[in-house]
Scaffold this active site. Structure first.
Site, PDB file in Angstrom:
ATOM      1  N   GLU A 182       3.288  -0.010  -4.599  1.00  0.00           N
ATOM      2  CA  GLU A 182       4.417  -0.733  -4.022  1.00  0.00           C
ATOM      3  C   GLU A 182       4.155  -1.048  -2.552  1.00  0.00           C
ATOM      4  OE1 GLU A 182       7.411   2.157  -4.979  1.00  0.00           O
ATOM      5  OE2 GLU A 182       7.158   3.236  -3.084  1.00  0.00           O
ATOM      6  N   ASP A 218      11.165   2.490   5.003  1.00  0.00           N
ATOM      7  CA  ASP A 218      10.460   1.237   4.727  1.00  0.00           C
ATOM      8  C   ASP A 218      10.309   0.364   5.974  1.00  0.00           C
ATOM      9  OD1 ASP A 218      10.682   2.124   2.067  1.00  0.00           O
ATOM     10  OD2 ASP A 218      12.608   1.119   1.841  1.00  0.00           O
TER      11      ASP A 218
END
Length: 579
Positions: free
Chosen positions: A206, A31
């Site tokens: 997301e 991420d």
């Protein structure tokens, strides 16, 4: 810092960069969020249940990165007590707003389908990327938050992935304008975009990242699917293919839309997905699960995307999700990542790929504190590890917890950063026998369910000291111990040899050759047990434990004199085909 480390750092600074080669941050660094400040780049990644949290890496050339600092260093910022593997702090996003740095992230403390303890969103701020505030708690719940300041109006928006309700749990990208001081929404909380995949309970749009280029606002998201098969089928998938339930599956990709305002309406890119190595076959290319991207520009005006991907090695990914980089071009107002081609490990950006292996790394614990790169599991509430004076090693203060407990064992961990390396840890002299339940050793660690241990203990079925291996395979335990010569306990070195397909565990005493005692396939460090989540990759741990009992009064001091990591050339093919 040792002279070797100083020389290595100096060479990194003065040698010309001939290529950028993926992954740019090997080892589990999922991420990624990147921020450019003039000619410097700062990048942060998820840290989950590890402490300190949210590592911040720094680079001047996008090829060579150093671990610069951490954002979460105090219990008031990161209270992780009893947090399972895969919980903790996820998906940070770096922003620079009104001359202040922000990191928005989320924390999840448990997985409870009954109580439904949802992830909580926070942000912290810093004037200098060094000292960070305590968190501001945001009003909305969800995951993967990002703060975006509209360069036209100056308004600040919180973008996040959130469910439409607790009852139906259909996820999408949501937004509201926020007050940075209070965390409250100050305008309508609205749905932005649900991505390109079927909008059902299994869809996961997301990781929203919003930016402006020209007169267009862009919304870059990740997409994937959560599978809900039976527990038996899940277990088979996890063991055979190293799949994760939720998170970054093989369908993971990046998609993008644009609008004339931060609130939409959003026009999807007709060429979506923007990045998707799975389009070329899940069991084909080595690089898979590409997504959760951030697009940014260099000072020279070139565009790049930083994102996560897994290196699949014979179907599994022991290092977890790593940080990758690809060039971006623009066509008809839309970004094109890697010229629209699949991401290959053999690719590099530059004239001549730099194939040199990393230099040997040694830590003799010579400073006043542990060096960057060492972590503990969860937030420590007692002092479990201390450094000796004058660089004489690290000493553990063992407690009742082991690596199998969801607490804070006396352990320190470093991320495994290569698929072909050896870690060797020299024990401090053990001046008297340990009891059978008392252990000190090293481990290759994925979770409280999956760690493979090598250590020294009081012999389980007799007197004296033994070296033992304990290997875990989906709930089964393979245990072996060998008696040690008590006269040689002042020069014992424990070794873990990591290869792409296997881990080997061995011991050397003095100048003797390594005696290899056990081995295990690396796929056992690459999956979650049914019903649980593992979003990290493998780490190497140093530990000591009473294993359910307090460390006995009068027990000898235990710890390590030094740790050495040796790296070898990685020969990982573009296609996941192993004989």
């Amino acid at each position: 810092m040792t002279p070797l480390l100083k020389l290595s750092t100096l060479l990194t600074l003065i040698l010309p960069v001939t290529a950028i080669k993926n992954p740019i941050l090997p080892g589990w660094n999922p991420d990624p969020s990147i921020l450019r400040l003039n000619n410097e780049y700062y990048l942060t990644t998820s840290s989950f249940e590890y402490f300190p949290g949210l590592p911040i890496y720094k680079s001047t050339d996008l090829a060579n990165w150093t671990l610069h600092s951490y954002a979460l260093t105090r219990p008031s910022q990161l209270a992780l007590y009893g947090t399972p593997t895969g919980g903790g702090t996820w998906a940070p996003t770096l922003s620079h707003i009104n001359n202040t740095f922000y990191i928005a992230s989320m924390t999840r403390w448990t997985y409870d389908p009954v109580a439904k303890v949802w992830p909580r969103i926070t942000w912290i701020s810093s004037p200098d990327l060094e000292t960070w505030s305590d968190p501001i708690w945001a009003e909305p719940w969800g995951i993967d938050p990002s703060l975006f300041q509209d360069p036209v109006s100056g308004d600040v928006y919180l973008n996040l992935m959130a469910p439409d309700s607790k009852e139906t749990g259909i996820w999408g990208i949501y937004q509201c304008q926020v007050d940075l001081r209070t965390g409250e929404c100050i305008d309508e909380y609205r749905s932005l975009w649900n991505g390109t995949m079927s909008h059902t309970a299994s869809a996961r749009p997301e990781g929203p990242k919003m930016f402006m280029r020209g007169s267009w606002y862009y919304l870059l998201i990740a997409e994937g699917i959560v599978f809900f098969p039976s527990a038996v089928y899940l277990s088979t998938l996890f063991i055979e293919f190293g799949l994760e339930e939720g998170g970054t599956d093989d369908l993971h990709r990046a998609s993008i839309a644009r609008s004339r305002s931060p609130g939409g309406p959003w026009i999807p890119n007709p060429a979506n997905p923007l990045l998707f190595n799975g389009a070329y076959g899940f069991d084909n290319l080595t690089v898979q699960s590409t997504g959760h991207a951030t697009i940014f520009d260099t000072a020279g005006g070139d565009s790049y995307a930083v994102y996560i991907a897994r290196r699949k090695v014979n179907g599994s990914s022991p290092l977890g999700r790593e940080t990758f980089l690809s060039p971006v071009t623009w066509k008809d107002g839309w970004p094109v990542i890697n010229d629209g081609r699949p991401v290959l490990l053999s690719e590099s950006f530059g004239d001549v790929p730099d194939q040199r292996s990393p230099e040997t790394w040694v830590d003799r614990f010579e400073g006043s504190a542990l060096g960057n790169g060492w972590y503990q599991l969860r937030t420590p509430y007692t002092e479990n590890v201390v450094l000796r004076e004058k660089g004489r090693g690290v000493v553990f203060r063992p407690n009742v917890y082991s690596l199998s407990e969801r607490d804070v064992p006396a352990a320190i961990l470093r991320k495994q950063t290569s698929l072909n390396m050896t870690v060797s840890a020299e024990l401090l002299p053990i001046m008297s026998d340990l009891r059978p339940g008392e252990t000190v050793g090293i481990s290759v660690y994925l979770s409280e369910f999956q760690h493979q241990d090598l250590g020294v203990r009081g012999c389980a079925h007799g007197t004296g000291m033994c070296v033992y291996t304990q290997l875990l395979k989906n709930g089964t335990v393979e245990y072996k111990e060998v008696e040690l010569d008590a006269s040689r306990m002042d020069c014992v070195v424990l070794h873990i040899r990591a290869e792409p397909l296997c881990y080997h565990f061995g011991l050397s005493v003095g100048d003797s050759r390594v005696r290899w005692l056990a081995s295990i396939e690396s796929k056992w460090l690459a999956f979650a047990p049914p019903g649980w989540f593992v979003f990290e990759g493998a780490s190497f741990a140093l530990f000591a434990s009473g294993n359910g009992r307090p460390w006995s009064v009068g027990a000898p001091e235990v710890g390590f004199r030094s740790v050495t990591e040796r790296y070898f050339e990685e020969i990982i093919p573009d296609y996941d085909r192993w004989e």
